[in-house]
Design an enzyme around this catalytic site. Sequence first.
Site, mmCIF file in Angstrom:
data_model
loop_
_atom_site.group_PDB
_atom_site.id
_atom_site.type_symbol
_atom_site.label_atom_id
_atom_site.label_comp_id
_atom_site.label_asym_id
_atom_site.label_seq_id
_atom_site.Cartn_x
_atom_site.Cartn_y
_atom_site.Cartn_z
ATOM 1 N N CYS A 257 -52.482 44.692 71.034
ATOM 2 C CA CYS A 257 -52.021 45.834 71.454
ATOM 3 C C CYS A 257 -52.432 45.902 72.653
ATOM 4 O O CYS A 257 -52.050 45.680 74.042
ATOM 5 C CB CYS A 257 -54.464 46.032 71.707
ATOM 6 N N SER A 290 -54.835 40.635 73.950
ATOM 7 C CA SER A 290 -54.450 42.111 74.778
ATOM 8 C C SER A 290 -53.058 41.801 75.560
ATOM 9 O O SER A 290 -52.781 40.980 76.024
ATOM 10 C CB SER A 290 -56.073 42.488 75.453
ATOM 11 N N ASP A 291 -52.760 42.907 75.601
ATOM 12 C CA ASP A 291 -51.730 43.026 76.707
ATOM 13 C C ASP A 291 -51.594 42.250 78.468
ATOM 14 O O ASP A 291 -53.565 42.035 78.237
ATOM 15 C CB ASP A 291 -50.266 43.846 76.242
ATOM 16 N N CYS A 292 -50.936 41.118 78.724
ATOM 17 C CA CYS A 292 -51.694 40.814 79.925
ATOM 18 C C CYS A 292 -52.800 41.094 80.819
ATOM 19 O O CYS A 292 -51.612 42.259 81.514
ATOM 20 C CB CYS A 292 -49.966 39.291 80.687
ATOM 21 N N SER A 294 -55.334 42.987 80.161
ATOM 22 C CA SER A 294 -54.901 44.603 80.076
ATOM 23 C C SER A 294 -56.589 45.705 79.630
ATOM 24 O O SER A 294 -56.544 46.081 80.069
ATOM 25 C CB SER A 294 -54.467 45.452 78.796
#
Length: 775
Positions: A257, A290-292, A294
Site C-alpha cells: 500500500c 506498507s511502503d517504507c 508509511s
Amino acid sequence: MAKSTLLLLLHLHFLLLFISSSAAAASRPAFACAPESPAASLPFCGTSLPIRARVRDLVGRLTREEKIQMLVNKAAGVPRLGIAGYEWWSEALHGVSNVGPAVRFGGAFPGATSFPQVISSAASFNASLWEIIGIAVSDEARAMYNGGQAGLTMWSPNVNVFRDPRWGRGQETPGEDPTVSGCYAAAYVRGLQQPYGHNRLKLAACCKHYTAYDLDNWKGVDRFHFNAVVSKQDLEETFNVPFKACVVEGKSASIMCSYNQVNGIPSCADPNHLRNTIRGQWGLNGYIVSDCDSVDVLYNNQHYTSNPEDAAADTLKAGLDLDCGSFLAQHTGSAVQKGKVSDGDIDAAVTHTVAVQMRLGMYDGEPSEQHFGDLGPNDVCSSSHQELAAEAARQGIVLLKNSKRGALPLSTANLRTVAVIGPNSDATVTMIGNYAGVPCGYTSPLQGIGRYAKTIHQMGCTNVACTGDDQPIDAAVAAARQADATIMVVGLDQSIEAEGRDRESLLLPGRQQELVLKVAAASQGPSVLVLMCGGPVDVSFAENNRMIKSILWVGYPGQAGGAAIADVIFGAYNPGGKLPVTWYPEEYVEKVPMTTMAMRADPSKNYPGRSYRFYTGPVVYPFGHGLSYTTFSHSLARAPAEFAIPISNRLRANYVNLIELNRTVPVIHAQCDGLHILLHVDVKNLGRRDGTHTVLVYSNPPVGHSAPTKQLVAFKKVYVVAGRQIRVIIKIDVCKDLSFASVDGIRRIPIGDHNLQIGGELTHSISVKVDGLRI
Ligand SMILES: *[C@@H]1O[C@H](CO)[C@@H](O)[C@H](O)[C@H]1NC(C)=O
Ligand SMILES: *[C@@H]1O[C@H](CO)[C@@H](O)[C@H](O)[C@H]1NC(C)=O
C-alpha cells in the site's frame, strides 16, 4: 521508499552488514527447522503437513512480544525456536537490485543482470518476454539467497498506471494503459514467483503501490501528504486494474500500500481497500506490506490519527500485515494495552507473513537441500541472461521517425566515421534507470556504435541538465562536420526524473535542443536522434526538422543498451517496439495540474483528460506508435458479427426493464466463465525485411455511455518473414475487455455495436446482445 530518517538507518544497517559480511557467510545461523534446530521435531517444521497447519502451529507457540517484533521489515528472530531474524525488503524490478537492504553485492556475487527499465520492456508489447525476464531474475535472486546475499521477498514490480507524463517514477511502470499494465503485472509476477508443488514459491513478488499513487513531488505537493481524489469509476477502470490482474491472474504473494491518501484515507489504513478489495474480492493469498515508513507518515506527516496507537490499530485492522519501518514494532504493544489492538489482529498479520515464508521454504532447513538449492554464482550474469538483457533491449526500442531518404538503417558501406554526440552518448549507469543493482557490465552507446564504425566522440553537453555558457556545443558541431553520419544520444537521467522528483516540463533540459539543432544543421551525412529517457519528451522540433532523418526512443535500455541501439541503427535488428505512453506536447502539461487525478476530459473546465483512452487533443506521438524497417498489413479472416451474453434464467425475467433503462449488462449478471470472442487476423509483411509486429486491437464501445473513447483490449506480437503472411488468433474476454465502469464503479457491458479497430486500418463491428432477449 525512504524518508531521510529511514535512509540513515539503512545506511547504518548497510555498514554493519558490510563490516560483518565475510564473517556472516561462514558462521551463518542455522536455517529454521534444520536438523540441529531445537524445533526440528515440532509440527511447524513438518514438511509433509499443509502450510496452513504449520503456520497455525508456529503462530500458536509465539508470545505476543515475539509476534509484534515480526510485524516489521527487519523482523526479529525467535532463537528459542531456532528461527533467525529476516529482512523482508529485497527488490527486483528489472534485475536483482540493492535498493532493498537484504541484497548485498560483492564476493561470489559482484553483480546481477540488469534488464531494461520496465517502461522499455513494456514497449516490446511481448508478454512472453516479460515472463521470461521474471524467470531469469528469479534464478539470480534465488542463487543470491542461497549464497546468503539476498532475501526471497521482492518488493517488485511497480504497476501503478503512468497517469501523468511528468511522474519521476513512470520509468518503473509498464505505461499508461490498464490492459498492458495488468498483463505485464501477471506475466512478470508469474515469472518471478515460478510457483510449484502445493502452494510453493520460488520467490514472492509484490505489486506496488496500491493505489492511485503516481505523484512524487510536484510544485510543493509530495507523496507523503498528497490526497488523491479519485472517482469510483477511475479506480475500477484504471488505477486498480493492474493490481487486480497481479493478484487474480499473477497470484502475487504480496501487495504494497502507498503513502498517499485516497479520498481522504491513507491507503494503508483503509479497510475497504485492503481487507475488502485486495483480500476479500481478489482473494490475495499472501501479505500486505506498507511502503517504507508509511505508517509513520500517516501519523507524523498526515496527522491522520492523534496518537501512535491509533495509527497501529487503524492499519492492522484495515488489513496491513507488515510495516516497512519500525512503527508497528514500537507502538503495537501499547496499542494492545490500551485495548485498541487485539491479539487476534496481530495473529492475522503474522499468519499471513509466516505463510509466505513457509511457501518459500524458509522453514524447511538448509536451502541447498531444497528446490532451487543448486542455483549458485554461475546462474548469475550467465551468458544466456546477458544475451536476454540485450534481446530485451532490442525488443524495447521504438523507431519514432524514419524519413524516406538517407534514413535508417545506416549502411556501413560508405561510412568512414560516425560522430557520436550528446550527454547520454557514453551512458552507463543512466541506462539502468532506478531500482537497479550492480550490472554484470555495460555496453554504452559509444561502445556499441564503435563495433560497427569508427567513431568521433563529443559530449556536446557536460551532463543532461546542459545549462550555462560553457557547454561544449561547438566541439560537437565540429565533430559532426567531419563525419559521414551523426548519431546524437540525448535525453534525461535520474537527476531530472526520479523517485521524489517529478518534472515540470516535457522539453529536453537546458540547451539540449540547441545542441541537437546545431549539430543536425552542421552534419555532413544523415543525423539520427536517440532519446534515452523514461518519461516522454516533447521533441516536436526534431519531428518537424528535415535535417533529422530518424528518431529512436530507447527508454533506459539496461546494461546492454548501447549494443542494442547500434544493432538497430545499423540494421542488424529490425525494430518493433511501440510507445506504452502518449507523448504529449508541452502545452498539455501547462494546462493540466499533476494533482488532478481524473482520467476523463471535462470540457466545462477546459480539462483535456488523460491517456489515449480519454484525451483527444494533439500529440507528439500517440500511444502505440512505433515504426519498422518493413511495413505490415492486416486483414480479417474470421470474426463474429454478433455476440449474445448469457445470463441466468432467474435474472432474465427481470431484465427487460433494466436493459431498456440503460442498455448495459452488469458484469456480475453475466455468466462470464470462459466467455470470449476470437478474431483471426492475417498479418502480412509487405517489405523486404523480416520483422516483428504487435497487432493492437482497440474497442470503441457503443455511444451514449461514459466509457473510454477507445480501449486497448488485446495485443499480440508476431514475427513475420519478408513477403509472408501469418494468421494471428486474438482472444477477447467479453466481461473484462468489453465492459466499462459506470460512475458508481460498477462494471457493465454496453449492449449494441462494439467497433473493433485492428492494427490501425481495419475495423470490425460486433453486435452485442443478451441471450434470449430481443432488444
Ligand atoms: C518475445 O520474446 C521472447 C523472449 O525474448 C522471444 O523468444 C520471442 O520471439 C518474442 N516474440 C516475438 C514475436 O518477437
Ligand atoms: C444507468 O447508468 C448510470 C450511469 O451509467 C447509473 O448511474 C444509473 O444508476 C444506471 N441506472 C440503472 C437503472 O442501472
